[in-house]
Design a protein around this motif. Structure first.
Motif, PDB file in Angstrom:
ATOM      1  N   VAL A 106     160.937   1.014  48.081  1.00  0.00           N
ATOM      2  CA  VAL A 106     162.146   1.456  47.386  1.00  0.00           C
ATOM      3  C   VAL A 106     161.752   2.240  46.143  1.00  0.00           C
ATOM      4  N   LEU A 107     162.429   3.359  45.935  1.00  0.00           N
ATOM      5  CA  LEU A 107     162.309   4.138  44.701  1.00  0.00           C
ATOM      6  C   LEU A 107     163.674   4.119  44.031  1.00  0.00           C
ATOM      7  N   MET A 108     163.742   3.553  42.825  1.00  0.00           N
ATOM      8  CA  MET A 108     165.006   3.462  42.100  1.00  0.00           C
ATOM      9  C   MET A 108     164.874   4.212  40.786  1.00  0.00           C
ATOM     10  N   ASP A 109     165.728   5.204  40.601  1.00  0.00           N
ATOM     11  CA  ASP A 109     165.721   6.017  39.390  1.00  0.00           C
ATOM     12  C   ASP A 109     166.686   5.401  38.386  1.00  0.00           C
ATOM     13  N   LEU A 110     166.129   4.704  37.398  1.00  0.00           N
ATOM     14  CA  LEU A 110     166.937   4.043  36.370  1.00  0.00           C
ATOM     15  C   LEU A 110     166.989   4.850  35.077  1.00  0.00           C
ATOM     16  N   ARG A 111     166.636   6.109  35.120  1.00  0.00           N
ATOM     17  CA  ARG A 111     166.733   6.931  33.924  1.00  0.00           C
ATOM     18  C   ARG A 111     168.202   7.086  33.537  1.00  0.00           C
ATOM     19  N   GLY A 112     168.501   6.758  32.279  1.00  0.00           N
ATOM     20  CA  GLY A 112     169.881   6.810  31.820  1.00  0.00           C
ATOM     21  C   GLY A 112     170.657   5.534  32.083  1.00  0.00           C
TER      22      GLY A 112
ATOM     23  N   LEU B 112     161.885   3.959  37.925  1.00  0.00           N
ATOM     24  CA  LEU B 112     161.670   4.997  36.921  1.00  0.00           C
ATOM     25  C   LEU B 112     162.600   4.756  35.737  1.00  0.00           C
ATOM     26  N   TYR B 113     162.080   4.926  34.533  1.00  0.00           N
ATOM     27  CA  TYR B 113     162.908   4.757  33.347  1.00  0.00           C
ATOM     28  C   TYR B 113     162.536   5.832  32.322  1.00  0.00           C
ATOM     29  N   ASP B 114     163.415   6.011  31.355  1.00  0.00           N
ATOM     30  CA  ASP B 114     163.143   6.951  30.273  1.00  0.00           C
ATOM     31  C   ASP B 114     163.501   6.308  28.948  1.00  0.00           C
ATOM     32  N   ARG B 115     163.492   7.100  27.901  1.00  0.00           N
ATOM     33  CA  ARG B 115     163.672   6.538  26.558  1.00  0.00           C
ATOM     34  C   ARG B 115     165.074   5.996  26.327  1.00  0.00           C
ATOM     35  N   VAL B 116     166.053   6.390  27.150  1.00  0.00           N
ATOM     36  CA  VAL B 116     167.413   5.876  26.960  1.00  0.00           C
ATOM     37  C   VAL B 116     167.743   4.744  27.921  1.00  0.00           C
ATOM     38  N   THR B 117     166.823   4.401  28.805  1.00  0.00           N
ATOM     39  CA  THR B 117     167.056   3.309  29.749  1.00  0.00           C
ATOM     40  C   THR B 117     167.090   1.974  29.015  1.00  0.00           C
ATOM     41  N   ASP B 118     168.102   1.169  29.299  1.00  0.00           N
ATOM     42  CA  ASP B 118     168.175  -0.188  28.764  1.00  0.00           C
ATOM     43  C   ASP B 118     167.320  -1.080  29.663  1.00  0.00           C
ATOM     44  N   ARG B 119     166.002  -1.017  29.425  1.00  0.00           N
ATOM     45  CA  ARG B 119     165.072  -1.710  30.307  1.00  0.00           C
ATOM     46  C   ARG B 119     165.237  -3.230  30.238  1.00  0.00           C
ATOM     47  N   ALA B 120     165.525  -3.742  29.063  1.00  0.00           N
ATOM     48  CA  ALA B 120     165.700  -5.190  28.920  1.00  0.00           C
ATOM     49  C   ALA B 120     166.862  -5.679  29.773  1.00  0.00           C
ATOM     50  N   GLU B 121     167.951  -4.924  29.787  1.00  0.00           N
ATOM     51  CA  GLU B 121     169.109  -5.307  30.598  1.00  0.00           C
ATOM     52  C   GLU B 121     168.766  -5.225  32.090  1.00  0.00           C
TER      53      GLU B 121
END
Length: 522
Positions: A442-448, A475-484
Motif C-alpha cells: 500500500v502507498l498512502m499519500d498523507l501530505r496535507g 508519505l508526509y510533508d511539513r503540514v501533515t499532522d503525523r501525530a494524529e
C-alpha cells in the motif's frame, strides 16, 4: 481534389474541436462523478458486511515476490520499453525518409547516406515518445526536442556537401518541428485535454472533413446553384445556409461516429492498444500528416504515402509482445491519498505509479483528483453513453462483481492498467476493505493530512488491522499532522509502516518511494 489549404484546415479544425470538446467533456465528467459520489444511501452494517465479502481471486503471491529483485526487474523493464519506443521511432523515421525520397523528392538514385541522414532528422518525435513514457513536463519535452534538433543541425552541417548556410539549415530544421509540435500542444498541453482529446480526434477529423468536403462541392457548383439551394438562401440567408451545409453532414455521420467511438472503447478493452501506445500513435499520425501536407502542392495526394510508415508501430509491438510481457504473478499496489490535492497526487502518479505499472497492478478508489491520469477510452465512451452510474458500487453484494471486472493482464507494451473502484460516499468503506485484502503493498499519500480528514483516519485503522500487509508506505510533508495519523495505528502494527518525508516529489524522492515499495521492510 481538395487543395492542400483545405486539408490543412480540416486538420487544424479537428484538433481545435477535439481540444475544446475534451475540455468540456472533462469538466462535465468531473461534475457527474462528484454528483454520483455524493449519492446513494448508507447501507446497514456497512463494515461488518465488508468484512464478510470474499476478495475475488486473491493471488497467493508471497510478499517477498515484490522485493529487491523486482526493483531491478522494474529498471530493466523501463529500459526495455524505452529501447522499443526508440526503435519504433527510428523505423518510422527511416521509412518516412525512404518514402519521401522516392515519391516526394523524386530521387532517381537513392543513397543510403541520404536516407539515414534524413531519417535521423525525421526521428525527432522519439523524444516526444520518451516524454510520454516517462511523463515529462511539456517544458522538458520541448527542451529535449530542441537539444535533439541542435544535434541534427551539427550533423547536417558536417555531412552537407552543398553550399548550405547555418541559417538555411536551421530554418529547414525548424520547419520540420514547428507546425507538428504546435498541433501536438493543442491536444496535449493540459492534462485533462490530453486524457480525452486524442480519443475524440478520429471523430472530429471525420466530422470536419465532411463539412469541408460539402462546402467544397457547394463552391464548385456556385456558378449554377440548384433551385432548392437558392430557396434556402432566400429563406435563411447566405451565412445561415452555409452553416447548415457545414453542420448538416454531422447529422448523417452521427451514427458512424458513435460506432467509431464504440470500436475504440472495445479495442481498448480487448487490449489491441494501450493508453501510451495510442498517444504515441496519435502524435506520430499528426506529425506524418503535417509533413505530407507540405509536399501536397507538388505531388498531390501521393504525399500521404508517408503515413504508411506508421504501420511499424503495431507490427513491432505484435512481434515483441512476448518479449515485453512481464513475468507472471504481478504484485498489486493499493494507492490511497488525501483528496483535493490534485497537483501533488498527479505528480506522484507521474513519478512513481507510472514506473510501478511496468511491474504490477494498481488499484484505488476513484476520485476526480486523478481524472487526467486515469481516464481511458472505456471510461470516456461509457460516460458519453450515459452509463457511468452503472460503474458505481451501490450495495455490498456488488463489490465482487465490480472487482471481477478489473483488468489484471498487461497491455501490449508490458504495462499494467490502473483499476478503480467507483463508490458512493456511502459505499467506499466497503470497497476499501476488499481492496486492502487484495493488495500486496500500500502507498498512502498523507501530505496535507489533518485531524479533520476522517476518511484517511478510517483507512489507517483498516491498514493497521490487516496483518497480511507487511509493507505500507506513508508519505508526509511539513503540514501533515503525523501525530494524529500515528494515533490511528496501534503499537503492534507500527513496525509494518514506513514513513517517508516527501515535501517535494522530484526524481530522488520518487526513487526513494519506489525503493520502499519494492524492498521488504526489515
Amino acid at each position: 481534389m481538395l487543395p492542400s489549404g483545405a486539408v490543412f484546415f480540416i486538420l487544424i479544425s479537428a484538433v481545435l474541436l477535439a481540444a475544446i470538446l475534451a475540455w468540456v467533456v472533462a469538466a462535465l465528467y468531473q461534475r457527474g462523478m462528484l454528483a454520483l459520489m455524493r449519492g446513494g444511501s448508507t447501507p446497514a452494517s456497512a463494515v461488518p458486511i465488508a468484512a464478510s465479502v470474499t476478495p475475488p481471486d486473491a493471488h497467493p503471491i508471497p510478499q517477498a515476490s515484490a522485493g529487491r529483485a523486482k526493483l531491478a526487474a522494474n529498471r530493466q523493464a523501463t529500459i526495455r520499453l524505452m529501447l522499443v519506443l526508440s526503435g519504433i521511432s527510428l523505423l518510422i523515421a527511416l521509412t518516412q525518409s525512404l518514402l519521401a525520397l522516392l515519391f516526394v523528392y523524386g530521387e532517381g538514385e537513392l543513397r543510403l547516406s541520404r536516407v539515414l541522414l534524413l531519417g535521423a532528422v525525421y526521428a525527432w518525435p522519439m523524444v516526444l515518445a520518451w516524454g510520454l513514457a516517462r511523463c515529462w513536463s511539456w517544458l522538458r519535452v520541448l527542451g529535449g526536442i530542441g537539444a535533439y534538433m541542435a544535434a541534427m543541425l551539427m550533423l547536417v552541417m558536417a555531412r552537407s556537401t552543398e553550399a548550405q548556410t547555418l541559417a538555411s539549415v536551421s530554418s529547414w530544421l525548424g520547419s520540420q518541428v514547428a507546425i507538428p509540435m504546435t498541433i501536438a500542444l493543442l491536444i496535449g498541453a493540459s492534462g485533462r485535454i490530453r486524457a480525452v482529446a486524442p480519443y475524440l480526434l478520429p471523430p472530429t477529423l471525420l466530422l470536419t472533413g465532411s463539412s469541408v468536403l460539402t462546402l467544397q462541392i457547394m463552391a464548385q457548383g456556385s456558378p449554377d446553384p440548384a433551385p432548392w439551394v437558392m430557396g434556402l438562401v432566400h429563406i435563411l440567408g447566405a451565412y445561415p445556409t452555409l452553416f447548415l451545409f457545414a453542420i448538416g453532414p454531422w447529422l448523417i455521420l452521427s451514427w458512424p461516429v458513435f460506432i467509431l467511438g464504440k470500436w475504440l472503447a472495445s479495442a481498448y478493452r480487448a487490449k489491441r492498444f494501450s493508453d501510451l501506445i495510442y498517444l504515441i500513435a496519435t502524435y506520430w499520425f499528426l506529425i506524418l500528416f503535417a509533413s505530407a501536407l507540405t509536399a501536397m502542392e507538388s505531388v498531390g495526394w501521393l504525399a500521404f504515402v508517408e503515413l504508411l510508415a506508421l504501420l511499424w508501430l503495431p507490427l513491432v509491438l505484435l512481434c515483441l509482445r512476448n518479449a515485453l510481457k512481464p513475468p507472471p504473478g504481478p504484485p498489486t499496489l493499493l494507492v490511497l491519498r488525501v483528496f483535493q490535492r490534485d497537483a501533488q497526487v498527479e505528480r506522484l502518479f507521474d513519478q512513481v505509479i507510472e514506473r510501478w505499472r511496468l511491474t504490477g497492478n494498481t488499484v484505488l478508489i476513484a476520485g476526480t483528483d486523478l481524472l487526467s491520469r486515469t481516464l481511458d477510452p472505456d471510461d470516456l465512451f461509457i460516460y458519453l453513453n450515459g452509463a457511468l452510474a452503472e460503474r458505481f458500487i451501490a450495495r455490498p453484494d456488488q463489490v465482487n462483481e465490480r472487482l471481477n471486472g478489473f483488468d489484471w493482464l498487461p497491455d501490449p507494451d508490458g504495462r499494467y492498467r490502473i483499476n478503480e473502484c467507483y463508490c458512493f460516499d456511502s459505499t467506499w468503506q466497503i470497497a476499501l476493505n476488499i481492496l486492502v485484502a487484495r493488495a500486496d503493498v500500500v502507498l498512502m499519500d498523507l501530505r496535507g493530512f489533518h485531524a479533520e480528514n476522517h476518511g484517511c483516519r478510517y483507512e489507517l485503522g483498516v491498514l493497521a488491522r490487516d496483518s497480511h500487509l507487511h509493507r505500507v508506505v506513508l508519505l508526509y510533508d511539513r503540514v501533515t499532522d503525523r501525530a494524529e495519523a500515528q494515533s490511528e495505528i496501534d503499537e503492534p502494527a507500527a513496525g509494518r509502516f514506513t514513513w517517508l518525508s516527501a515535501d517535494r516529489m522530484d526524481s530522488t524522492m520518487a526513487h526513494r518511494v519506489l525503493s520502499a515499495l519494492f524492498d521488504p521492510v526489515d
